[in-house]
Design a protein around this motif. Structure first.
Motif, PDB file in Angstrom:
ATOM      1  N   THR A   1       0.849  -1.188   0.000  1.00 51.97           N
ATOM      2  CA  THR A   1       0.000   0.000   0.000  1.00 51.97           C
ATOM      3  C   THR A   1       0.880   1.230   0.000  1.00 51.97           C
ATOM      4  OG1 THR A   1      -1.787  -1.152   1.134  1.00 51.97           O
ATOM      5  CG2 THR A   1      -1.791   1.251   1.259  1.00 51.97           C
ATOM      6  N   VAL A   2       0.781   2.046  -1.036  1.00 49.69           N
ATOM      7  CA  VAL A   2       1.714   3.160  -1.215  1.00 49.69           C
ATOM      8  C   VAL A   2       1.067   4.523  -1.001  1.00 49.69           C
ATOM      9  CG1 VAL A   2       3.182   1.808  -2.760  1.00 49.69           C
ATOM     10  CG2 VAL A   2       1.325   3.191  -3.725  1.00 49.69           C
ATOM     11  N   ALA A   3      -0.209   4.548  -0.642  1.00 48.13           N
ATOM     12  CA  ALA A   3      -0.875   5.833  -0.411  1.00 48.13           C
ATOM     13  C   ALA A   3      -2.064   5.633   0.515  1.00 48.13           C
ATOM     14  CB  ALA A   3      -1.339   6.460  -1.725  1.00 48.13           C
ATOM     15  N   LEU A   4      -2.280   6.630   1.374  1.00 48.32           N
ATOM     16  CA  LEU A   4      -3.457   6.689   2.233  1.00 48.32           C
ATOM     17  C   LEU A   4      -4.045   8.087   2.134  1.00 48.32           C
ATOM     18  CD1 LEU A   4      -2.094   5.076   5.527  1.00 48.32           C
ATOM     19  CD2 LEU A   4      -3.572   3.962   3.840  1.00 48.32           C
ATOM     20  N   ARG A   5      -5.344   8.177   2.065  1.00 48.38           N
ATOM     21  CA  ARG A   5      -5.961   9.498   2.078  1.00 48.38           C
ATOM     22  C   ARG A   5      -5.882  10.125   3.465  1.00 48.38           C
ATOM     23  NH1 ARG A   5     -11.547   9.108  -1.416  1.00 48.38           N
ATOM     24  NH2 ARG A   5     -12.061   7.557   0.155  1.00 48.38           N
ATOM     25  N   GLY A   6      -5.801  11.454   3.490  1.00 54.65           N
ATOM     26  CA  GLY A   6      -5.901  12.188   4.736  1.00 54.65           C
ATOM     27  C   GLY A   6      -7.357  12.411   5.102  1.00 54.65           C
ATOM     28  N   MET A   7      -7.557  13.131   6.207  1.00 56.10           N
ATOM     29  CA  MET A   7      -8.909  13.320   6.695  1.00 56.10           C
ATOM     30  C   MET A   7      -9.060  14.704   7.313  1.00 56.10           C
ATOM     31  SD  MET A   7     -10.911  11.157   9.663  1.00 56.10           S
ATOM     32  CE  MET A   7      -9.948  11.919  10.959  1.00 56.10           C
TER      33      MET A   7
ATOM     34  N   VAL B   1      -9.069  13.178   1.972  1.00 57.80           N
ATOM     35  CA  VAL B   1      -8.204  14.092   1.223  1.00 57.80           C
ATOM     36  C   VAL B   1      -7.181  13.312   0.411  1.00 57.80           C
ATOM     37  CG1 VAL B   1      -6.609  16.035   1.480  1.00 57.80           C
ATOM     38  CG2 VAL B   1      -8.488  15.762   3.105  1.00 57.80           C
ATOM     39  N   HIS B   2      -6.886  13.795  -0.780  1.00 53.21           N
ATOM     40  CA  HIS B   2      -5.831  13.212  -1.630  1.00 53.21           C
ATOM     41  C   HIS B   2      -4.578  12.947  -0.785  1.00 53.21           C
ATOM     42  CE1 HIS B   2      -2.517  13.122  -4.525  1.00 53.21           C
ATOM     43  NE2 HIS B   2      -3.416  12.834  -5.465  1.00 53.21           N
ATOM     44  N   PRO B   3      -3.918  11.785  -0.981  1.00 52.81           N
ATOM     45  CA  PRO B   3      -2.790  11.419  -0.125  1.00 52.81           C
ATOM     46  C   PRO B   3      -1.696  12.476  -0.011  1.00 52.81           C
ATOM     47  CG  PRO B   3      -3.429   9.545  -1.456  1.00 52.81           C
ATOM     48  CD  PRO B   3      -4.247  10.711  -1.941  1.00 52.81           C
ATOM     49  N   ALA B   4      -1.455  13.244  -1.071  1.00 55.62           N
ATOM     50  CA  ALA B   4      -0.355  14.206  -1.058  1.00 55.62           C
ATOM     51  C   ALA B   4      -0.800  15.633  -0.731  1.00 55.62           C
ATOM     52  CB  ALA B   4       0.372  14.188  -2.409  1.00 55.62           C
ATOM     53  N   GLN B   5      -2.098  15.853  -0.518  1.00 59.10           N
ATOM     54  CA  GLN B   5      -2.570  17.205  -0.212  1.00 59.10           C
ATOM     55  C   GLN B   5      -2.586  17.422   1.296  1.00 59.10           C
ATOM     56  OE1 GLN B   5      -6.518  18.287  -1.664  1.00 59.10           O
ATOM     57  NE2 GLN B   5      -5.982  20.459  -1.609  1.00 59.10           N
ATOM     58  N   ASP B   6      -2.154  18.599   1.723  1.00 61.26           N
ATOM     59  CA  ASP B   6      -2.205  18.947   3.132  1.00 61.26           C
ATOM     60  C   ASP B   6      -3.656  18.963   3.596  1.00 61.26           C
ATOM     61  OD1 ASP B   6      -0.773  20.240   5.596  1.00 61.26           O
ATOM     62  OD2 ASP B   6      -2.490  21.534   5.170  1.00 61.26           O
ATOM     63  N   ALA B   7      -3.938  18.251   4.693  1.00 62.62           N
ATOM     64  CA  ALA B   7      -5.315  18.140   5.161  1.00 62.62           C
ATOM     65  C   ALA B   7      -5.873  19.484   5.615  1.00 62.62           C
ATOM     66  CB  ALA B   7      -5.397  17.120   6.292  1.00 62.62           C
ATOM     67  N   GLY B   8      -5.029  20.332   6.183  1.00 60.78           N
ATOM     68  CA  GLY B   8      -5.490  21.659   6.583  1.00 60.78           C
ATOM     69  C   GLY B   8      -5.876  22.510   5.393  1.00 60.78           C
ATOM     70  N   GLU B   9      -5.109  22.388   4.316  1.00 59.61           N
ATOM     71  CA  GLU B   9      -5.427  23.118   3.084  1.00 59.61           C
ATOM     72  C   GLU B   9      -6.756  22.644   2.511  1.00 59.61           C
ATOM     73  OE1 GLU B   9      -3.747  22.061  -1.104  1.00 59.61           O
ATOM     74  OE2 GLU B   9      -2.356  23.518  -0.229  1.00 59.61           O
ATOM     75  N   ALA B  10      -6.976  21.343   2.522  1.00 61.06           N
ATOM     76  CA  ALA B  10      -8.231  20.794   2.005  1.00 61.06           C
ATOM     77  C   ALA B  10      -9.411  21.209   2.883  1.00 61.06           C
ATOM     78  CB  ALA B  10      -8.134  19.272   1.926  1.00 61.06           C
ATOM     79  N   GLN B  11      -9.203  21.184   4.184  1.00 64.07           N
ATOM     80  CA  GLN B  11     -10.265  21.602   5.098  1.00 64.07           C
ATOM     81  C   GLN B  11     -10.645  23.066   4.865  1.00 64.07           C
ATOM     82  OE1 GLN B  11      -9.406  22.296   9.359  1.00 64.07           O
ATOM     83  NE2 GLN B  11     -10.906  20.670   9.755  1.00 64.07           N
TER      84      GLN B  11
ATOM     85  N   ASN C   1      -3.094  14.338   8.090  1.00 66.61           N
ATOM     86  CA  ASN C   1      -2.542  14.237   6.744  1.00 66.61           C
ATOM     87  C   ASN C   1      -2.503  12.798   6.257  1.00 66.61           C
ATOM     88  OD1 ASN C   1      -2.074  16.952   6.162  1.00 66.61           O
ATOM     89  ND2 ASN C   1      -0.130  16.960   7.247  1.00 66.61           N
ATOM     90  N   GLY C   2      -2.538  12.639   4.961  1.00 66.74           N
ATOM     91  CA  GLY C   2      -2.419  11.324   4.349  1.00 66.74           C
ATOM     92  C   GLY C   2      -0.975  10.898   4.190  1.00 66.74           C
ATOM     93  N   PHE C   3      -0.765   9.949   3.310  1.00 66.33           N
ATOM     94  CA  PHE C   3       0.563   9.364   3.122  1.00 66.33           C
ATOM     95  C   PHE C   3       0.743   9.008   1.662  1.00 66.33           C
ATOM     96  CE2 PHE C   3       2.593   5.171   2.527  1.00 66.33           C
ATOM     97  CZ  PHE C   3       3.894   5.507   2.828  1.00 66.33           C
TER      98      PHE C   3
ATOM     99  N   SER D   1       1.662   9.277   9.554  1.00 59.44           N
ATOM    100  CA  SER D   1       2.108  10.633   9.238  1.00 59.44           C
ATOM    101  C   SER D   1       3.055  11.158  10.306  1.00 59.44           C
ATOM    102  CB  SER D   1       0.899  11.559   9.113  1.00 59.44           C
ATOM    103  OG  SER D   1       1.297  12.874   8.797  1.00 59.44           O
ATOM    104  N   ALA D   2       2.775  10.839  11.577  1.00 60.00           N
ATOM    105  CA  ALA D   2       3.644  11.291  12.662  1.00 60.00           C
ATOM    106  C   ALA D   2       5.023  10.664  12.562  1.00 60.00           C
ATOM    107  CB  ALA D   2       3.006  10.959  14.004  1.00 60.00           C
ATOM    108  N   LEU D   3       5.085   9.382  12.259  1.00 59.82           N
ATOM    109  CA  LEU D   3       6.371   8.711  12.121  1.00 59.82           C
ATOM    110  C   LEU D   3       7.131   9.215  10.897  1.00 59.82           C
ATOM    111  CD1 LEU D   3       5.312   5.047  12.970  1.00 59.82           C
ATOM    112  CD2 LEU D   3       6.805   6.508  14.341  1.00 59.82           C
ATOM    113  N   GLN D   4       6.414   9.427   9.792  1.00 59.53           N
ATOM    114  CA  GLN D   4       7.051   9.912   8.581  1.00 59.53           C
ATOM    115  C   GLN D   4       7.638  11.300   8.792  1.00 59.53           C
ATOM    116  OE1 GLN D   4       4.461  10.595   5.183  1.00 59.53           O
ATOM    117  NE2 GLN D   4       5.966   9.712   3.795  1.00 59.53           N
TER     118      GLN D   4
END
Length: 447
Positions: free
Chosen positions: A191-197, A318-328, A354-356, A393-396
């Motif tokens: 799995t290479v991507a996760l959506r943010g929220m 949210v798209h995996p590479a988009q900042d969740a705050g920006e999307a919100q 954020n996503g991954f 996201s925290a570990l990354q």
């Protein structure tokens, strides 16, 4: 590493998983004290299994208001990379136990699978880590760090901010985040991507109190109608998200067919799927907006009255590479600009995550492709996930140069968070072998 070299037998793994999944380690609030005690019991068993598999310096990471995380390490041989292993031992509630074929807290084996709450999400993945260490007799050719948390299902608690403040604790060259699995049984999947929220609430108050619909309806502003107009503006006529500023692109990796998705989502016969474009872009590499709650008069208690107040909660993926705050912020702008019938809504931004999106070009991904393909006997594929794993996201962020692999023994048909959750024992066997093989492949290719 070959199957014949792997001393961690499937029988032993199944027995260990049965013990762990029998513990009702529910992290959700509002359960009796005995349930919170079960988190401690699951912690102790997880620590014991990892210690017996060769993990050294096993100790709890205890943070305020958060279940203890199992930590430990195995020092790297000279010149070898270090791999961080992650999973979680907490589970969601069983729900209506009458909907289960067998009791959710009595792990039951049938038809090549083990059924029970947490068998797949994510205690099988905890056991996979144990088995991978056993396969090397506790002496893998790479360094090992472990963090197994007990709070993932409720957002991670205080653990979410810990990695950024203590990056040295998590320093590594690669992370194996075992909370995912195969897109479908028999298909090795990275799995290479996760959506943010991002979450938000919207509400509107138009009257001091409810008013008779016969006397006032048609001119008195109806709060419920205003709310519904605002919610309807979030999608176009095809069901695609209509909020400007939210990223979306077509997904090019492995995906479900429409028929598979219908089966997994239990879409009623004859109904169309929502939205246009590739299925992967709708559920993985594009936004999704769901109304998760709404405060309105119930049908059972309905009065012939104009509603004075209405409120809804919105979940934005949210798209995996988009900042969740920006999307919100884009969602908030849209809702504030709608003004149905000329009336403004009160919009409140809430939590974000954020996503991954993985960089798949490094040595860890090369080693993983080889290891997972070998374990399953077929070429590994890339897929994505529509959900979130808060700690990823925290570990990354704490260790930005580490490669992050999202893998595991789960598969798309495992019924996680639902009745009759199960893990296929063959998938557990192969996921364990793949992780053990990955250690060898990464060490051999490291320079």
């Amino acid at each position: 590493m070959t199957r014949s070299q792997t001393p961690a037998s499937l029988s032993a793994l199944t027995q260990d998983l049965t013990r762990l999944a029998a513990i009702p380690s529910i992290s959700a609030p509002g359960y009796p004290e005995s349930t919170h005690a079960a988190l401690g019991e699951a912690y102790e068993l997880t620590a014991e299994l990892l210690r017996d598999a060769g993990l050294q310096n096993v100790a709890p990471l205890e943070l305020p208001g958060t279940a203890p995380a199992v930590t430990g390490e195995i020092p790297a041989p000279p010149g070898a990379p270090t791999v961080l292993l992650y999973s979680h031992y907490d589970v969601v509630p069983a729900g209506d136990e009458s909907l289960w074929t067998s009791p959710p807290w009595v792990p039951t084996e049938r038809d090549g699978a083990l059924y029970g709450r947490g068998t797949s999400d994510s205690k099988a993945n905890v056991i996979g880590h144990v088995g991978a260490l056993r396969a090397w007799d506790g002496k893998p050719p790479v360094g090992i760090k472990v963090i197994i948390e007990g709070q993932e299902e409720v957002g991670g608690g205080a653990l979410l901010t810990y990695p950024q403040a203590h990056p040295e604790t998590f320093a590594c060259d690669a992370m194996v985040i075992a909370d995912m699995g195969s897109v479908r049984p028999g298909v090795p999947t990275l799995t290479v991507a996760l959506r943010g929220m991002a979450m938000a609430t919207i509400e509107v108050t138009t009257l001091k109190g409810a008013k008779h619909s016969g006397q006032f309806g048609g001119a008195a502003p109806d709060a419920l109608l205003i709310l519904l107009r605002a919610l309807a503006s979030l999608h176009d006529d095809n069901g695609d998200v209509a909020v400007a500023g939210l990223d979306r692109n077509e997904w090019t990796g492995e995906s479900y067919s429409d028929d598979e998705f219908r089966e997994l989502a239990e879409v009623l016969p004859g109904l169309p799927l929502q939205g246009t474009g590739g299925l992967g872009s709708r559920v993985w590499s594009g936004p999704a907006i769901t109304v998760t709650g709404i405060d309105v008069p119930s049908v059972a208690n309905a009065l012939n009255a104009v509603s004075p107040h209405a409120k809804a909660k919105i979940n934005l993926r949210v798209h995996p590479a988009q900042d969740a705050g920006e999307a919100q912020a884009a969602l908030v702008r849209h809702l504030e600009a709608v003004k149905p019938f000329g009336i403004a809504l009160e919009v409140t931004a809430q939590e974000t995550g954020n996503g991954f999106a993985a960089d798949t070009t490094g040595p860890a991904y090369e080693a993983a492709r080889k290891a997972f393909s070998a374990a399953w006997g077929t070429t590994a594929v890339f897929a994505a996930g529509g959900g979130s794993i808060p700690l990823v996201s925290a570990l990354q962020s704490a260790v930005p140069k580490a490669e992050v692999l999202l893998v595991g023994a789960t598969d798309g048909y495992a019924n996680i968070h639902a009745p009759d959750e199960r893990v296929l024992l063959d998938e557990l066997d192969k996921a364990t072998l793949a992780e053990a093989t990955f250690f060898g492949e990464l060490a051999a290719g490291w320079s």
